[in-house]
Design a protein around this motif. Sequence first.
Motif, PDB file in Angstrom:
ATOM      1  N   SER A 141      -3.056  52.056 -36.758  1.00 41.81           N
ATOM      2  CA  SER A 141      -2.555  52.506 -35.461  1.00 41.81           C
ATOM      3  C   SER A 141      -3.556  53.469 -34.849  1.00 41.81           C
ATOM      4  O   SER A 141      -4.350  54.099 -35.550  1.00 41.81           O
ATOM      5  N   THR A 142      -3.497  53.602 -33.549  1.00 39.99           N
ATOM      6  CA  THR A 142      -4.419  54.494 -32.863  1.00 39.99           C
ATOM      7  C   THR A 142      -3.800  54.981 -31.572  1.00 39.99           C
ATOM      8  O   THR A 142      -2.863  54.367 -31.038  1.00 39.99           O
ATOM      9  N   LEU A 143      -4.334  56.091 -31.065  1.00 42.04           N
ATOM     10  CA  LEU A 143      -3.875  56.686 -29.818  1.00 42.04           C
ATOM     11  C   LEU A 143      -4.979  56.587 -28.778  1.00 42.04           C
ATOM     12  O   LEU A 143      -6.126  56.924 -29.053  1.00 42.04           O
ATOM     13  N   VAL A 144      -4.623  56.125 -27.576  1.00 42.76           N
ATOM     14  CA  VAL A 144      -5.558  56.086 -26.452  1.00 42.76           C
ATOM     15  C   VAL A 144      -4.998  56.976 -25.350  1.00 42.76           C
ATOM     16  O   VAL A 144      -3.877  56.753 -24.880  1.00 42.76           O
ATOM     17  N   VAL A 145      -5.771  57.992 -24.962  1.00 38.46           N
ATOM     18  CA  VAL A 145      -5.340  58.918 -23.919  1.00 38.46           C
ATOM     19  C   VAL A 145      -6.207  58.715 -22.690  1.00 38.46           C
ATOM     20  O   VAL A 145      -7.437  58.715 -22.779  1.00 38.46           O
ATOM     21  N   VAL A 146      -5.582  58.542 -21.552  1.00 32.10           N
ATOM     22  CA  VAL A 146      -6.285  58.373 -20.285  1.00 32.10           C
ATOM     23  C   VAL A 146      -5.906  59.527 -19.376  1.00 32.10           C
ATOM     24  O   VAL A 146      -4.723  59.780 -19.143  1.00 32.10           O
ATOM     25  N   SER A 147      -6.908  60.237 -18.881  1.00 27.47           N
ATOM     26  CA  SER A 147      -6.672  61.344 -17.963  1.00 27.47           C
ATOM     27  C   SER A 147      -7.073  60.917 -16.556  1.00 27.47           C
ATOM     28  O   SER A 147      -8.252  60.743 -16.264  1.00 27.47           O
ATOM     29  N   LEU A 148      -6.084  60.704 -15.716  1.00 30.70           N
ATOM     30  CA  LEU A 148      -6.340  60.339 -14.329  1.00 30.70           C
ATOM     31  C   LEU A 148      -6.653  61.606 -13.548  1.00 30.70           C
ATOM     32  O   LEU A 148      -5.784  62.446 -13.321  1.00 30.70           O
ATOM     33  N   ARG A 149      -7.912  61.755 -13.175  1.00 27.64           N
ATOM     34  CA  ARG A 149      -8.355  62.948 -12.462  1.00 27.64           C
ATOM     35  C   ARG A 149      -9.202  62.547 -11.269  1.00 27.64           C
ATOM     36  O   ARG A 149      -9.770  61.468 -11.235  1.00 27.64           O
ATOM     37  N   ALA A 150      -9.286  63.460 -10.311  1.00 25.81           N
ATOM     38  CA  ALA A 150     -10.185  63.230  -9.180  1.00 25.81           C
ATOM     39  C   ALA A 150     -11.618  63.326  -9.668  1.00 25.81           C
ATOM     40  O   ALA A 150     -11.936  64.094 -10.581  1.00 25.81           O
ATOM     41  N   SER A 151     -12.497  62.544  -9.069  1.00 32.75           N
ATOM     42  CA  SER A 151     -13.885  62.532  -9.519  1.00 32.75           C
ATOM     43  C   SER A 151     -14.548  63.898  -9.370  1.00 32.75           C
ATOM     44  O   SER A 151     -15.464  64.241 -10.129  1.00 32.75           O
ATOM     45  N   GLU A 152     -14.074  64.719  -8.419  1.00 28.27           N
ATOM     46  CA  GLU A 152     -14.688  66.027  -8.190  1.00 28.27           C
ATOM     47  C   GLU A 152     -14.460  66.992  -9.347  1.00 28.27           C
ATOM     48  O   GLU A 152     -15.060  68.063  -9.399  1.00 28.27           O
ATOM     49  N   THR A 153     -13.589  66.619 -10.297  1.00 28.23           N
ATOM     50  CA  THR A 153     -13.387  67.464 -11.474  1.00 28.23           C
ATOM     51  C   THR A 153     -14.467  67.223 -12.519  1.00 28.23           C
ATOM     52  O   THR A 153     -14.543  67.943 -13.512  1.00 28.23           O
ATOM     53  N   LEU A 208     -20.731  64.097  -9.737  1.00 29.25           N
ATOM     54  CA  LEU A 208     -19.311  63.889  -9.473  1.00 29.25           C
ATOM     55  C   LEU A 208     -18.701  65.112  -8.796  1.00 29.25           C
ATOM     56  O   LEU A 208     -17.924  64.990  -7.848  1.00 29.25           O
ATOM     57  N   ARG A 209     -19.038  66.289  -9.292  1.00 33.07           N
ATOM     58  CA  ARG A 209     -18.465  67.501  -8.725  1.00 33.07           C
ATOM     59  C   ARG A 209     -18.916  67.723  -7.285  1.00 33.07           C
ATOM     60  O   ARG A 209     -18.219  68.389  -6.514  1.00 33.07           O
ATOM     61  N   ARG A 210     -20.059  67.196  -6.946  1.00 35.42           N
ATOM     62  CA  ARG A 210     -20.538  67.284  -5.570  1.00 35.42           C
ATOM     63  C   ARG A 210     -19.937  66.199  -4.680  1.00 35.42           C
ATOM     64  O   ARG A 210     -20.122  66.220  -3.471  1.00 35.42           O
ATOM     65  N   GLY A 211     -19.249  65.235  -5.280  1.00 36.51           N
ATOM     66  CA  GLY A 211     -18.740  64.121  -4.502  1.00 36.51           C
ATOM     67  C   GLY A 211     -19.835  63.176  -4.059  1.00 36.51           C
ATOM     68  O   GLY A 211     -19.671  62.421  -3.096  1.00 36.51           O
ATOM     69  N   ASP A 212     -20.958  63.188  -4.767  1.00 36.65           N
ATOM     70  CA  ASP A 212     -22.100  62.348  -4.422  1.00 36.65           C
ATOM     71  C   ASP A 212     -21.970  61.020  -5.181  1.00 36.65           C
ATOM     72  O   ASP A 212     -22.436  60.873  -6.304  1.00 36.65           O
ATOM     73  N   GLU A 213     -21.334  60.058  -4.558  1.00 35.93           N
ATOM     74  CA  GLU A 213     -21.021  58.802  -5.242  1.00 35.93           C
ATOM     75  C   GLU A 213     -22.267  58.023  -5.623  1.00 35.93           C
ATOM     76  O   GLU A 213     -22.333  57.423  -6.698  1.00 35.93           O
ATOM     77  N   LYS A 214     -23.273  58.012  -4.759  1.00 32.31           N
ATOM     78  CA  LYS A 214     -24.494  57.251  -5.051  1.00 32.31           C
ATOM     79  C   LYS A 214     -25.186  57.801  -6.295  1.00 32.31           C
ATOM     80  O   LYS A 214     -25.536  57.047  -7.215  1.00 32.31           O
ATOM     81  N   ARG A 215     -25.403  59.102  -6.354  1.00 34.61           N
ATOM     82  CA  ARG A 215     -26.047  59.684  -7.524  1.00 34.61           C
ATOM     83  C   ARG A 215     -25.166  59.510  -8.768  1.00 34.61           C
ATOM     84  O   ARG A 215     -25.660  59.274  -9.871  1.00 34.61           O
ATOM     85  N   ALA A 216     -23.853  59.648  -8.596  1.00 31.54           N
ATOM     86  CA  ALA A 216     -22.945  59.479  -9.731  1.00 31.54           C
ATOM     87  C   ALA A 216     -23.026  58.059 -10.294  1.00 31.54           C
ATOM     88  O   ALA A 216     -23.029  57.857 -11.513  1.00 31.54           O
ATOM     89  N   GLN A 217     -23.092  57.065  -9.425  1.00 29.60           N
ATOM     90  CA  GLN A 217     -23.221  55.686  -9.889  1.00 29.60           C
ATOM     91  C   GLN A 217     -24.525  55.474 -10.656  1.00 29.60           C
ATOM     92  O   GLN A 217     -24.550  54.810 -11.707  1.00 29.60           O
ATOM     93  N   GLY A 237     -14.049  54.510 -14.472  1.00 26.24           N
ATOM     94  CA  GLY A 237     -12.719  54.424 -13.882  1.00 26.24           C
ATOM     95  C   GLY A 237     -12.612  55.201 -12.591  1.00 26.24           C
ATOM     96  O   GLY A 237     -12.065  54.712 -11.596  1.00 26.24           O
ATOM     97  N   MET A 238     -13.129  56.422 -12.565  1.00 28.94           N
ATOM     98  CA  MET A 238     -13.064  57.245 -11.354  1.00 28.94           C
ATOM     99  C   MET A 238     -13.749  56.578 -10.177  1.00 28.94           C
ATOM    100  O   MET A 238     -13.256  56.592  -9.046  1.00 28.94           O
ATOM    101  N   LEU A 239     -14.919  55.998 -10.448  1.00 29.75           N
ATOM    102  CA  LEU A 239     -15.726  55.408  -9.380  1.00 29.75           C
ATOM    103  C   LEU A 239     -15.368  53.951  -9.114  1.00 29.75           C
ATOM    104  O   LEU A 239     -15.956  53.320  -8.233  1.00 29.75           O
ATOM    105  N   ARG A 240     -14.424  53.417  -9.906  1.00 30.93           N
ATOM    106  CA  ARG A 240     -13.989  52.015  -9.771  1.00 30.93           C
ATOM    107  C   ARG A 240     -15.188  51.062  -9.856  1.00 30.93           C
ATOM    108  O   ARG A 240     -15.340  50.146  -9.045  1.00 30.93           O
ATOM    109  N   LEU A 241     -16.024  51.297 -10.848  1.00 30.92           N
ATOM    110  CA  LEU A 241     -17.241  50.507 -11.002  1.00 30.92           C
ATOM    111  C   LEU A 241     -17.049  49.277 -11.879  1.00 30.92           C
ATOM    112  O   LEU A 241     -17.925  48.415 -11.926  1.00 30.92           O
TER     113      LEU A 241
END
Length: 434
Positions: free
Chosen positions: A74-86, A305-314, A349-353
Motif C-alpha cells: 500500500s502507499t499514500l499519494v498526496v497532492v497539494s493544489l496550490r497557485a503557481s505563485e507559491t 513560478l513565484r514571479r508568475g513568469d510562465e515562459k521561464r517556468a516552462q 500540474g500547476m502549468l498544465r503542461l
Amino acid sequence: MRRELLAISAGVLAVTLGLSWLFTMDTEATAAPALGAGPTPGSSARAQAASRPVSGTPLDALDDEEELVEHVPSTLVVVSLRASETGVPILFKTAQLQPETYWPLPGEAPLPDGPIGDGLQELLSDESSLSERDWLDDAVASGLLEVDPAEDPWAGVLALEVERRLARQAWDDRYADALRDLEPGRMLSQRALVGRPDVAAVVELADELIDAVPDSAAAEYGRLYLLDALQSAGAAGEARELALDMLRHTDDALVAGQAVALLAKASTDHLMPLADLDALEALTASFPESIPSSNVAAFALDQALRRGDEKRAQDWTAYLEDILARHCTPGRHDIECITHRDSLTEALGMLRLRDPADARTWQEGLELAAFMCSDTHVPASRRVEGDARWDGTWSWTWRRPSGFTRCIEQEVDAAPVPEESSLAVRLRVIDSRD
C-alpha cells in the motif's frame, strides 16, 4: 574594507547575449579562462574530476549498498493544489565550501612549497592518515597566517583554508565542551547551544586578498571563502548581495554554483531580478558539468513560478525533467531525487503542461489528474480522500464522492498503471488555493 562591485568584466552578460537558448545542450562546455596565474576554482583538475556528470544507472546494475524502493502493498499519494505563485519545494542547502572538489592539484597553482601545502593535499585525499589538528598547529607555527596577500596572493589562499578550518575546529570544540555541561539525555543543536562560529579572521583575510588582487585567479578563491564566512556569520543581507554580485560578474562555474547555493538557502521571499535569473541560465548552459544542476533548476523554477513568469517556468521545468531523467533512476529514493521529482510533478500540474495520459508513472498520473480535474470541478472540501485498489483495474472508495472525484477516476484510467499485480493506494488531495 568590503570590496566594491567586482572589477572582473561582466562575462555573464556577454555570455547571455551570445549563447543560444539555455536548454540546447548539444554544445560542449568550455572552461572559463583563468584570471592571472593559477586555475580558477572551477578549472582546477581536482574540480573537473569531482564534477564529472553521473550517468543514470539501470536498477539491475546498482551496487548492493544502493537504496532501492521497497515493494509495498500500500502507499499514500498526496497532492497539494496550490497557485503557481507559491512556487515549489526546494532543498535548502547550506553553501558550504568543499575544498576536496576544487583545491588546485600540485603544480596547478603557485601555492607555497613546503609541509603545509603538502599536508593539505594529503588531507584532501581519500586515504589521509594526517591529523587535521596537528596540521593546523603546524600551519599556525609556520607563520603562514601572517602573510601579506598583496605580496603572495596564493599564500593568502592557503592561509584562508587554514583560517576556515581553525574557525570550524574552535566551534566544534566549544560545542563539545558545552555538551558535557548539559544534563544527561538533553541535546541541542550546535548553533542553539554555542551560537555561530567566529569567522572574523576569514572575512578579514578574504577582504585583504580581494582588495589586493581583485582580477586574479586567487581572488576568485577569496570570494568563495568570503561568501562561506558571511553565511556562517549570519550576515544574510551582505551575503546575499555578494552572492548576486558574484553571479553577475563571474564566468567561473564553481563560484556561480556557490552563489546559487547561498541564494537557494535564503528566504524564497527574496526574488532574483530577471537579469540575474537569465545570467544563471547562461552559466548553467555553459557549465552543465560543474553546477549542481538539479538544485539550480529547482531553485530557478521556484523563482520563475513565484514571479508568475510562465515562459521561464516552462523552460526550467523542461530542464529539470531532463536532468532528473539522466541523474535520478526510477528506483532511487534519496531525498534530493524525491524532492525534485515532487517539484517537477507539481510544476507540470500547476502549468498544465501534461495530461495524465502522458504521465511517466501511475503516481504522476494521479497527481496530474487532480490538477486537471480541479479546473472543471470544485473539490467538495479542502481535503479530499479516497482509497483505490489496483487488481488489473482501478476500484475506488471516496469519503465524499463528487464530480471532482469522478473526474479523477476517468482521467486515471488513461494514465500508466502500476507494475504490481495488486496495490492499495490512498489518495489525499489538499486544496490550499484561495
